[in-house]
Design a protein around this motif. Sequence first.
Motif, PDB file in Angstrom:
ATOM      1  N   GLU A   1      -3.007   4.897   1.618  1.00  0.00           N
ATOM      2  CA  GLU A   1      -3.773   3.662   1.808  1.00  0.00           C
ATOM      3  C   GLU A   1      -3.393   2.989   3.123  1.00  0.00           C
ATOM      4  O   GLU A   1      -4.249   2.465   3.835  1.00  0.00           O
ATOM      5  CB  GLU A   1      -3.519   2.725   0.632  1.00  0.00           C
ATOM      6  CG  GLU A   1      -4.073   3.231  -0.697  1.00  0.00           C
ATOM      7  CD  GLU A   1      -3.592   2.401  -1.884  1.00  0.00           C
ATOM      8  OE1 GLU A   1      -4.300   2.354  -2.894  1.00  0.00           O
ATOM      9  OE2 GLU A   1      -2.499   1.806  -1.795  1.00  0.00           O
ATOM     10  N   ALA A   2      -2.071   3.005   3.430  1.00  0.00           N
ATOM     11  CA  ALA A   2      -1.615   2.377   4.670  1.00  0.00           C
ATOM     12  C   ALA A   2      -2.163   3.111   5.889  1.00  0.00           C
ATOM     13  O   ALA A   2      -2.467   2.498   6.918  1.00  0.00           O
ATOM     14  CB  ALA A   2      -0.081   2.352   4.711  1.00  0.00           C
ATOM     15  N   GLU A   3      -2.307   4.428   5.795  1.00  0.00           N
ATOM     16  CA  GLU A   3      -2.889   5.206   6.889  1.00  0.00           C
ATOM     17  C   GLU A   3      -4.323   4.763   7.162  1.00  0.00           C
ATOM     18  O   GLU A   3      -4.719   4.539   8.314  1.00  0.00           O
ATOM     19  CB  GLU A   3      -2.858   6.691   6.538  1.00  0.00           C
ATOM     20  CG  GLU A   3      -3.493   7.579   7.594  1.00  0.00           C
ATOM     21  CD  GLU A   3      -3.505   9.044   7.210  1.00  0.00           C
ATOM     22  OE1 GLU A   3      -3.932   9.869   8.037  1.00  0.00           O
ATOM     23  OE2 GLU A   3      -3.100   9.370   6.081  1.00  0.00           O
TER      24      GLU A   3
ATOM     25  N   LEU B   1       0.829  -1.192   0.000  1.00  0.00           N
ATOM     26  CA  LEU B   1       0.000   0.000   0.000  1.00  0.00           C
ATOM     27  C   LEU B   1       0.866   1.246   0.000  1.00  0.00           C
ATOM     28  O   LEU B   1       1.969   1.250   0.568  1.00  0.00           O
ATOM     29  CB  LEU B   1      -0.894   0.006   1.246  1.00  0.00           C
ATOM     30  CG  LEU B   1      -1.792  -1.214   1.465  1.00  0.00           C
ATOM     31  CD1 LEU B   1      -2.528  -1.080   2.793  1.00  0.00           C
ATOM     32  CD2 LEU B   1      -2.783  -1.377   0.326  1.00  0.00           C
ATOM     33  N   ASN B   2       0.366   2.314  -0.633  1.00  0.00           N
ATOM     34  CA  ASN B   2       1.049   3.588  -0.497  1.00  0.00           C
ATOM     35  C   ASN B   2       0.709   4.180   0.866  1.00  0.00           C
ATOM     36  O   ASN B   2      -0.115   3.639   1.610  1.00  0.00           O
ATOM     37  CB  ASN B   2       0.682   4.544  -1.637  1.00  0.00           C
ATOM     38  CG  ASN B   2      -0.813   4.852  -1.679  1.00  0.00           C
ATOM     39  OD1 ASN B   2      -1.443   5.018  -0.635  1.00  0.00           O
ATOM     40  ND2 ASN B   2      -1.379   4.923  -2.879  1.00  0.00           N
ATOM     41  N   SER B   3       1.340   5.326   1.211  1.00  0.00           N
ATOM     42  CA  SER B   3       1.196   5.849   2.569  1.00  0.00           C
ATOM     43  C   SER B   3      -0.248   6.219   2.894  1.00  0.00           C
ATOM     44  O   SER B   3      -0.726   5.984   4.007  1.00  0.00           O
ATOM     45  CB  SER B   3       2.104   7.069   2.760  1.00  0.00           C
ATOM     46  OG  SER B   3       1.775   8.080   1.840  1.00  0.00           O
TER      47      SER B   3
END
Length: 738
Positions: free
Chosen positions: A627-629, A623-625
């Motif tokens: 999405e990860a958040e 995941l990008n940041s």
Amino acid sequence: MKNFLVSFCSLFLILAIFTPISIGQLTPSESRILFQFQKLLEYPGALQVWTNWTNFCYLPPTPSLKVVCTNNRLTELTVIGNKSSPSHSPKPVSGSFVISQQTLSKSFSIDSFFTLLTKLSNLKVLSLVSLGLWGPLPAKINRFWSLEELNISSNFIYGQIPASLSSMKNLRSIVLADNLFNGSVPDLKSLAALEEINLGNNHLGPGFPSLGNSLVSIILRNNSMRSEIPPTLRNFDLLQKLDISSNKLVGPIPAFVFSLPSIQYLILAQNQLSGALSNNATCNGKLQVVDISQNLLIGKLPSCIGSKSLNRTVLDSWNCLSGGKSKYQHPYSFCHKEALAVKPPAKTQEQESKIKLGLLLGVIGGVVCAAAVIGLLILVIIKRAGQNREDKFDRSIVEKISVRSSPKPNINARRVPQMMRLPTLGLPPYRVFTLEEIDDATDNFDAANLMGEGSQGQVYKGWLRDGLLVQVKCVKLKQKQLPQNLNQSMEALSKLRHRHLVSLLGHCTVTYQDHPTTASTVFIVLENISNGSLVDHLTDWRKKEWLKWPQRMAVTIGIARGVQFLHTGVAPGIFGNNLKIENILLDESVSAKISNYNLPLPFQIGSESPLKGQGISSSKPLLNSAEAEKEDINQLGIILLQVLTGRLIKSASELDELKIQLEKGLIEGPSKLRGLMDSSIQGSFAYQSLKTAVEITVNCLSRDPSKRPSIDNVLWNLQYSIQVQEGWTSSGNLSAQM
């Protein structure tokens, strides 16, 4: 017998030579000050363990006591007592302060007390809460030359706040809440480093305090302020929270407060603010909570707060607003009549004339001064031009001075709010360990000390030379690192210190120079938390009985604060933190600590997915940041769900089913929702507190990541829930009916 004595003496001599001596012993003078401090406070429970043999620098932190030393000097002193505060104590019949069981005795002298404490010249953090201190705060408070954080909340300190406070240039946080302060607040604009001020629950007023625009949080609720909202607030670009509720503020609400660049929480309730809100008002996209209830407002809400939004909470009841739910509004005549009664007094004609005359004289004086300055500058330039032909060196000096006098602001500098930095206190200083120290701590990585292997490497338990039990994580990097890259990564790791994280105490890096194909190894030293996990406390019936509703909410708030620090307290933010209930540890005070979060190491060796074995698919792509958040928020929602219901989630289908039940419970009403909660907390919660917690939990579990709240929003709702609970408890309720 003689041989036995010789052997005994030899053994004693060896022990005397090789027994390590503490390098953190407080100086004798500061130790004496602490014993006098204990006596002046009349031996509160938190300090009763102090004896002549106490090594203050190695006292383990507890919820009521923290002592931190640096270079054998005291730098933090935090003591939290069990005395009540003015807002939670019966008001005296006379209306004036009286000594009671909740205060220190009649013999206490606050002047002598601070005369003693100011001798601790290296103090950076002083927190004295609920200790029954009474009397006027002495002006000598400014003798704390190095102080950065001052918290003397929940005492009985009365009188005016001393003006000397404005000379304490290092202050970043001032918390004087819940005392008996009255009168005007001194001018604090000169405190350029100040980021947090909390003066709530006093009797301060009538004017609005003069503050610097570096503040991140301003809390002035429940005072006696009668002014208008000052226009200078428009310059507070860093302000995230403004709570000026429960005063007697008058006049209109200026449109700019909704669009301040950083504003997130705007609490203006229970004042006498009047007039119509500007239809053209715009809102900052970060604005999450607006509370303008119980004022004298008329007209319609601006579109940015009037429209329904999942990401913004707006409370506007008991005004005279149109276009909303009229049953929660007063009629227009009510607000018109009340507004006239509290309207600021109009200036008389004589006052108006004086003001106009003053302005005219000011303008004339300004023009004359400007003309004089311009003439003087022309003479200086002519003279300087002649000098420049003779000496070019003078011109270079002038240019250098000119450049230094107008520094450019560091636009890219990231400011971490004070509320993020405060919870790092109480940990031993971060340090770099040698490989010899790591070998010694783990007994050369003895297999008996191996605790397990996680997604980021093997973990060993170890003992430092001062006896502190720690965990040592061994992480091998995939490829050899340049020294500067590795140092940058280690610098980032050193920032991961927070009260609600299993924090880093230090590291050791090893690079094998004779094997160019072998990567570096990083040994990370972490604090050890030995009181078990949150799962243990939810499944063990003896521990579970202790975790009633208030304790569970405190745990969830701690988890949210830890996640908030990972997301916004470091730069860049850390996301994808493998948040699972098994990774939430509880210390001796049952305070939550997040373990196994994402350590930002370069090219670390991969391992099995952290989701493996949880009954949830581990085939998700990276995941990008952003999405990860949102994935972190979803995982936090799963933890909240398990804490509320007491059920451990084993599969995605079980999660979906329980979420649907909660959504139905919110619709069907109190009895349905209460029935879904853990049986061991029945009767210990206020329904509105429960409902708030369930609502934010359901939002965290939204299938659409864009609809999941931010971590700040989650934390605010959890804190609001516990505030509702505290109000319900203090009102004497014994059942779960609100």
